[in-house]
Design a protein around this motif. Sequence first.
Motif, mmCIF file in Angstrom:
data_model
loop_
_atom_site.group_PDB
_atom_site.id
_atom_site.type_symbol
_atom_site.label_atom_id
_atom_site.label_comp_id
_atom_site.label_asym_id
_atom_site.label_seq_id
_atom_site.Cartn_x
_atom_site.Cartn_y
_atom_site.Cartn_z
ATOM 1 N N GLU A 208 11.982 5.985 -3.079
ATOM 2 C CA GLU A 208 12.296 5.371 -1.784
ATOM 3 C C GLU A 208 13.276 4.213 -1.918
ATOM 4 N N LEU A 209 13.155 3.417 -2.986
ATOM 5 C CA LEU A 209 13.895 2.161 -3.061
ATOM 6 C C LEU A 209 14.967 2.092 -4.145
ATOM 7 N N ALA B 164 8.970 -5.519 0.972
ATOM 8 C CA ALA B 164 9.336 -4.123 1.226
ATOM 9 C C ALA B 164 8.518 -3.177 0.349
ATOM 10 N N GLU B 165 8.336 -3.535 -0.927
ATOM 11 C CA GLU B 165 7.534 -2.702 -1.824
ATOM 12 C C GLU B 165 6.083 -2.648 -1.366
ATOM 13 N N LEU C 58 7.493 5.320 -4.962
ATOM 14 C CA LEU C 58 8.123 4.066 -4.551
ATOM 15 C C LEU C 58 9.551 3.977 -5.090
ATOM 16 N N GLU D 233 2.520 3.414 3.689
ATOM 17 C CA GLU D 233 3.100 4.748 3.703
ATOM 18 C C GLU D 233 2.714 5.591 2.489
ATOM 19 N N ILE D 234 2.958 5.072 1.298
ATOM 20 C CA ILE D 234 2.767 5.891 0.102
ATOM 21 C C ILE D 234 1.306 5.981 -0.306
ATOM 22 N N THR E 234 2.810 11.104 -0.448
ATOM 23 C CA THR E 234 1.840 10.105 -0.010
ATOM 24 C C THR E 234 0.495 10.452 -0.629
ATOM 25 N N ASN F 297 9.130 13.691 -0.643
ATOM 26 C CA ASN F 297 8.387 12.430 -0.605
ATOM 27 C C ASN F 297 6.942 12.734 -0.918
ATOM 28 N N ASP G 235 4.878 -3.139 1.605
ATOM 29 C CA ASP G 235 4.752 -2.403 2.862
ATOM 30 C C ASP G 235 4.727 -0.899 2.611
ATOM 31 N N LEU G 236 5.604 -0.421 1.734
ATOM 32 C CA LEU G 236 5.633 1.009 1.429
ATOM 33 C C LEU G 236 4.355 1.469 0.741
#
Length: 273
Positions: free
Chosen positions: A42-43, A237-238, A39, A245-246, A65, A63, A240-241
């Motif tokens: 990504e941010l 946003a956190e 995370l 996704e993660i 996951t 990345n 959602d990721l």
Amino acid sequence: MSYFTREEQITCAIARSFSENDNFCAVATCNSGSVALALAKELYAPKLSLVGWANGRYCTFKNLTFPHIPGSPPKGSIETTFDSDEAFSLVVRGKWFVIMQAVQIYQYGYSNLSLIGRDKSRPTQVFVGSRGVPTNTVVMPRTLYFSSNHSSRLFVEQVDFRSGLGYGSERKCGDVKWGQPIEIITNLCVLDFEPNSGRARLRSLHEGVSLDEVIENTGFELILPKDVPMTVAPSDAELDLIRNEIDPAGVHRLDFLRGEHLKAALGEIAKYR
């Protein structure tokens, strides 16, 4: 703001410990830490290199996951691979970062990962040993600890064995200049260290945690601010990721579960595709 769990709040707190200036290889010793590093990349810290293990070699991932059963390799795009000699070279050059755990932590940041019992020849419990902690707390850019069980057994008046350096004479006299502890993130709160004294200080409380709960479960006297804030809530946003996704399977929550709750969560993750 969306609904969030305490586990998600903690994972986001770990991620926010990193910034755009962080340029090193990073790895965690816990599920939530691994998710938090992905995370953060990504941010908050795009220069981070996420370290893993594949085909018998260390590697860095573009990345990561985690839709998998814990213990199996995470999925991600491999950027580079390197051997153990190269890994140790990164360590001694201060280009390696580990989110660490401990069995005891002293109010001045000294940690123990070796044994319990003041008689070193007859300890009551023996753990994995200090391993890389002595080196990490000397050469890493800084030290971050994580614990899923904030208790007076962890936070003690004196560690039984010094595995990792905190704020003591070694730093005051200038012999050790790097690796100082910055934060301890637990299932109850975030602690940091008061700059002048080097003592542990309560920085924030997680959602649903009271000040009394932290005090009762800490074996030494914390520095307490006049008004203790709540740990910053996860942003949309956190969340959602993390969720989409993660870590859609919710691997990060395994650090905080025990008994039947852990068994049920493992069953859910095993069915995830």
